[in-house]
Design an enzyme around this catalytic site. Structure first.
Site: not given
Ligand code: ARG
Ligand code: ZN
Length: 863
Positions: A121, A261, A263, A265, A297-298, A301, A320
């Site tokens: 990302e 912080g 990700m 995936n 948080h993750e 998602h 987000e």
């Molecule tokens: N999706 C991730 C999160 O907030 C953060 C990814 C940040 N990516 C970036 N390219 N700054 O959980």
């Molecule tokens: Zn996030």
């Protein structure tokens, strides 16, 4: 070149299946991608096919099994173009080679401490293979990973493990299959030597899941708290939102070099190790709380982001903002809700309000961007979460839950938009949410002004409310939770027809509320629980505010009242009023400090220097703010000394008591350490001595670091000795050294620049590790206003030089550092000039990254 929301077009082609074969090698990793492509029925019918690519070596290209002739395609810096793609489904085999060791941008496939990992990302997948790297292209992935067994005994991918085995003598492979279609930004692989802890979880649907947290071997004892947080997150999402996990395994991997912080995936969350590793000896209470929140948080998602993803990156807040809201609710349920809410608002005001007031301001859903990685901002995340919270306040919790169910049901497996989100709530409530939707479009923090008048004869209180926005346009829909407070507490007998349930919805520019049966002159308590992300202008006397502190039923506004009094005293010091404030704080502490220590600690924490600066419109002199705040703290410290001593004694841990990271225990530590710090402000000599004793007696990192932070504010030999011995003790604990770097970088003294220069040479410091850079340089720029904004420009120069030094290696981190200049125009003239010089100095550097150039251009314009 700006990318605009209005230019969105569906992709001309779709990719339904992706089969990857990744042969890991430190310098020449080979990726064979078999892509099942077809024309998109919703897309434009003809034209070439452009696949995104960045920093790739193309090794082979076959279409339906036959090599593509050189004349039929072209490769440039932005990717690969097939000039005449078939107008029917076809298979494309793309073979690429990348060098993960040379990948210092930490986007795509890279190595950190010898572990292979990925970050895709927002647009890192194109650094692995040529692809339609956009979130509305969703595919089912099967990934085969092969590596030398010794180098990478652990091989992880998205989805479920389906197969594994040896390859020849010293190699092995694993195959992972993810049945859930997903965009490329959720792709991940990991390979390396890793230890793990694991635990089973059975979902409400009866699926047995193995949850595991992978860490550097030997660190397994530090992974238990994160693993526990995974399990609690899974339970909570089932209970609070009816969302169950959907794979047989859920893996979390901690790595040391990571741009952000963590990700989300699919099935394979990758984390900055700072947000995984914790034992009492190295992690503070704040670390434990962050780990819990970010794990949640993750995990959350998985539904808000993965099962329902974003159509394009303009919709980033869709996943987000919503997921931050969900993790905030989780933490509030795990901890003290009011205490957590205060923390959320403090961080919103510290990070988002200044952003919204400066040149980097943007709507929660931006209309245009040059570099999407610069839009992972406090506005998108935290103001985005506030919008979801307001929506719940507006329609009520039951309708909110029904709307969420509807949103998940209608959009599962889709790439959705903010409109899709709002439509779910409009459907279940039958309400028109188009005016509410303006929150996504309008940048800037609204001002809410309020004026009240009491008619004693009629026992009537009239409240006039008005909203103002920095930009032209129709009014916003602002939920204002409110009540009236009398000398003895809330006036429960008062009634207001337009706010029957305690919430008034301000959807016009101004409105008048009439309260009847008001038996005495009240103090209004507005924006209870911070019901909207606005700035409140309400002229109250200190005495009226202190009534709210003492008597309001809303904990947030009790805290806010003390903050407001303190902020005024910082901006306009006054000894008599400070005495009155100290007395009110004393009464408050006597009455309830020990009943709710976490809350009391927040009441004692004065607004930061940044908050005081944020209250001023221009000509900011950080030294003056620092002096005023320091003087207020010293005054309060002296006035409250006997009470603080009593609190200190009452909260001393029992002999031999073991550490627990729970919120109640953390609250006791927070109050005791806040008391220590305030005592030291009042009497630095005694304070340094007490803090030194506390440092020696500390049995956990929370208390040790708090004591060291107090000592660090007091110049002298004791400080240098304490800092040196802490540095030696944790010489081999990078995450602890980060705290030590940050603490020294934020000392508000002239000598800090030299200290930082020396620390850059510390053996544990490395420009290649984002955590180290953030700890030493980021903390300086964001947490040391007097030294960063020095009138001689040397503080700006330190940060500007770091931005320049880092830009080509890691543009994302360089750009993030540069955002520290966001409020430069509000500084007084000399500092403003120095900042402008520094910014123009960066601008003169040839070949700046798009990331840094974008922040720079926006920071400099908007005069
Ligand atoms: N999706 C991730 C999160 O907030 C953060 C990814 C940040 N990516 C970036 N390219 N700054 O959980
Ligand atoms: Zn996030």
């Amino acid at each position: 070149p700006l990318i605009r929301l209005e230019d969105y077009r569906p992709s001309a082609f779709l990719i339904d299946r992706v089969n990857l074969d990744i042969v890991l090698d430190p310098h020449a990793t080979r990726i064979t991608a078999d892509l099942a492509l077809r024309p998109n029925p919703a897309g434009a019918p003809d034209g070439p096919l452009h696949l995104d690519g960045d920093d790739l070596t193309l090794v082979g290209l076959d279409l339906d099994g036959a090599p593509v002739p050189g004349a039929d395609y072209a490769v440039d810096a932005s990717g690969l173009t097939l000039h005449r793609p078939p107008r029917r489904p076809f298979m494309l085999r793309v073979v690429t080679e990348v060098d993960p060791t040379a990948n210092t941008k930490l986007m795509g496939l890279y190595r950190t401490d010898g572990v292979y990992c990925t970050q895709c990302e927002a647009d890192g997948f194109r650094r692995i293979t040529y692809f339609l790297d956009r979130p509305d292209v969703m595919a089912v992935y099967t990934t085969r990973i092969e590596a030398r067994r010794e180098e990478a005994p652990v091989l992880l991918g998205n989805g479920n493990p389906v197969e594994a085995g040896p390859v020849g003598e010293d190699r092995h492979y694993a195959v992972w299959h993810d049945p859930h279609p997903k965009p490329a930004y959720l792709f991940a692989v990991v390979g390396g030597r890793l230890g793990k802890v694991e635990a089973p979880f059975r979902t409400m649907e009866g699926r047995d899941v193995t949850c595991a947290v992978y860490v550097e071997p030997g660190r397994e004892d530090r992974a238990g708290y994160a693993l526990d947080a995974v399990i609690r997150s899974m339970q909570w999402d089932e209970r609070a939102f009816g969302r169950a996990y959907d794979l047989d395994v859920f893996n979390v991997v901690a790595v040391s070099a990571f741009n952000m912080g963590a990700m989300e995936n699919k099935g394979l969350n990758i984390f900055n190790d700072k947000y995984v590793l914790a034992v009492p000896e190295t992690a503070t209470d704040a670390d434990y709380a962050n780990i819990e929140a970010i794990i949640a948080h993750e995990y959350f998602h998985n539904w808000s982001g993965n099962r329902v993803t974003c159509r394009d990156w303009f919709q980033l807040c869709l996943k987000e903002g919503l997921t931050v809201f969900r993790d905030q609710e989780f933490s509030s349920d795990m901890r003290s809700r009011p205490v957590h809410r205060i923390g959320e608002v403090r961080s919103l005001r510290a990070r988002q309000f200044p952003e919204d007031a400066g040149p980097l301001r943007h709507p929660v859903r931006p209309n245009a961007y040059a570099e999407i990685n610069n839009f992972y901002t406090a506005t998108v995340y935290d103001k985005g979460a506030e919008i979801v919270r307001m929506l719940r306040t507006l329609i009520g919790p039951a309708a909110f839950r029904a709307g969420m169910d509807r949103y998940f049901a209608d959009n599962d497996g889709r790439a959705a938009t903010v409109e899709d989100f709002l439509a779910a709530f409009a459907t279940v409530t039958g309400r028109d949410l188009s005016a509410f939707a303006r929150w996504y479009e309008r940048p800037g923090t609204p001002r809410l002004s309020a004026q009240g008048a009491y008619d004693a004869a009629a026992r009537r209180y009239t409240l006039h409310l008005a909203q103002a926005l920095p930009t032209e346009g129709p009014p916003l829909v602002i939920p204002v939770a409110l009540g009236l407070v009398g000398a003895g507490g809330p006036l429960d007998g008062a009634t207001c027809a337009s706010a029957a349930d305690g919430v008034f919805i301000l959807d016009r520019i101004e409105a008048e509320l009439v309260f009847e049966n008001v038996t005495e002159e009240p103090v209004p308590s507005l924006l209870r629980d911070f019901s909207a992300p606005v700035r409140l202008d309400l002229a109250l006397s200190d005495a009226q505010r202190l009534r709210l502190l003492a008597r309001d039923s809303d904990p947030f506004n009790r805290w806010q009242a003390a903050q407001d009094v303190a902020l005024r005293l910082i901006l306009a010091p006054d000894a008599a009023r400070t005495d009155a404030f100290a007395e009110a704080l004393g009464t408050f502490l006597d009455g309830e400090a020990l009943a709710d220590p976490a809350f009391a600690a927040l009441v004692l924490a004065l607004p930061t220097e940044a908050e005081a600066a944020d209250a001023l419109s221009g000509d900011i002199d950080p030294d003056a703010i620092h002096r005023a705040r320091h003087a207020l703290r010293a005054h309060l410290g002296r006035a409250l000394a006997p009470r603080l001593t009593r609190i200190d004694a009452a909260l001393a841990p029992a002999e031999g008591a073991s550490y627990s990271p729970d919120a109640a225990s953390a609250g006791r530590r927070a109050l005791r350490n806040a008391a220590l710090d305030l005592m030291a402000a009042g009497d630095p000599q005694a304070g340094a001595a007490l803090a030194t004793r506390r440092l020696d007696a500390a049995t956990n990192m929370t208390d040790r670091l708090a004591a060291l932070a107090t000592i660090a504010q007091i110049p002298g030999e004791a400080r240098e000795a304490a800092l040196a011995s802490f540095g030696e003790r944790y010489a081999h604990e990078p995450l602890v050294l980060d705290k030590w770097f940050a603490l020294q970088a934020t000392i508000p003294e002239e000598g800090t620049l030299a200290r930082i220069a020396a620390l850059k040479g510390h053996p544990a410091f490395a420009m290649t590790n984002p955590n180290r850079v953030r700890a030493l340089i980021g903390s300086f720029s964001m947490g040391n206003p007097t030294q960063f904004a020095r009138a001689d420009g040397s503080g700006f120069a330190l940060v500007a030089d770091t931005v320049k030094a880092l830009d080509s290696a890691n543009p994302q981190i360089a750009a993030r550092l540069l955002t520290a200049f966001g409020s430069w125009r509000r500084l007084e003239k000399n500092r403003r000039q120095a900042a402008a010089e520094m910014l123009n100095g960066i601008k003169a550097v040839p070949g700046l990254s798009r990331d840094v150039a974008d922040i720079l251009v926006r920071t400099l314009k908007d005069g």
